[in-house]
Design a protein around this motif. Structure first.
Motif, short mmCIF file in Angstrom:
data_model
loop_
_atom_site.label_atom_id
_atom_site.label_comp_id
_atom_site.label_asym_id
_atom_site.label_seq_id
_atom_site.Cartn_x
_atom_site.Cartn_y
_atom_site.Cartn_z
N TYR A 89 10.15 7.11 -15.10
CA TYR A 89 8.71 7.26 -14.96
C TYR A 89 8.24 6.79 -13.59
O TYR A 89 8.60 5.71 -13.13
N CYS A 90 7.42 7.59 -12.96
CA CYS A 90 6.77 7.22 -11.72
C CYS A 90 5.52 6.40 -12.02
O CYS A 90 4.80 6.69 -12.97
N LYS A 91 5.25 5.39 -11.20
CA LYS A 91 4.04 4.59 -11.34
C LYS A 91 3.40 4.44 -9.97
O LYS A 91 4.07 4.10 -9.00
N VAL A 92 2.09 4.68 -9.93
CA VAL A 92 1.35 4.62 -8.67
C VAL A 92 0.16 3.68 -8.83
O VAL A 92 -0.69 3.88 -9.69
N TYR A 93 0.12 2.67 -7.97
CA TYR A 93 -0.98 1.72 -7.97
C TYR A 93 -2.01 2.15 -6.94
O TYR A 93 -1.66 2.51 -5.81
N VAL A 94 -3.29 2.09 -7.32
CA VAL A 94 -4.37 2.42 -6.42
C VAL A 94 -5.36 1.27 -6.39
O VAL A 94 -5.44 0.47 -7.33
N THR A 95 -6.13 1.19 -5.32
CA THR A 95 -7.06 0.09 -5.14
C THR A 95 -8.17 0.09 -6.18
O THR A 95 -8.82 1.10 -6.41
N LEU A 96 -8.36 -1.05 -6.83
CA LEU A 96 -9.46 -1.30 -7.75
C LEU A 96 -9.50 -0.38 -8.97
O LEU A 96 -10.56 -0.20 -9.57
#
Length: 116
Positions: A94-101
């Motif tokens: 699984y790919c996981k992408v963190y984004v601001t706020l």
């Protein structure tokens, strides 16, 4: 609005290689850390590798020296090059992408099966 498209999974013999890709599309901005997780049957989901916006990487001990994570900021894409694959690497990745706020985004998962 936001979609993570994973590709590159498949069936490979032990010792072979695969390259996973995860491309973020839609209204997504300010991507921070990106990573790959995997979950094998009967086991908990675990972190495989991650990479920050500055290029710092982190790997699970079980994949160090065999897997390489990289990213292309212009394409909003994260890659996982997997070499010297072992049967114990078999899992859904699984790919996981963190984004601001905002809460992180997850891909739909791609199956990796290593035979022999």
């Amino acid at each position: 609005q936001v979609q993570l498209v994973e590709s590159g999974g498949g069936l490979v013999q032990a010792g072979g290689s695969l390259r996973l890709s995860c491309a973020a599309s839609g209204s997504i901005f300010n991507i921070n850390t990106m990573g790959w997780y995997r979950q094998a049957p009967g086991k908990q989901r675990e972190l495989v590798a991650s990479i920050t916006s500055g290029g710092n990487t982190n790997y699970a001990d079980s994949v160090k020296g065999r897997f390489t994570i990289s990213r292309d900021g212009a394409k909003n894409t994260v890659y996982l090059q997997m070499n010297s694959l072992k049967p114990e690497d078999t899992a859904v990745y699984y790919c996981k992408v963190y984004v601001t706020l905002r809460p992180a985004y997850w891909g739909q998962g791609t199956q990796v099966t290593v035979s022999s």
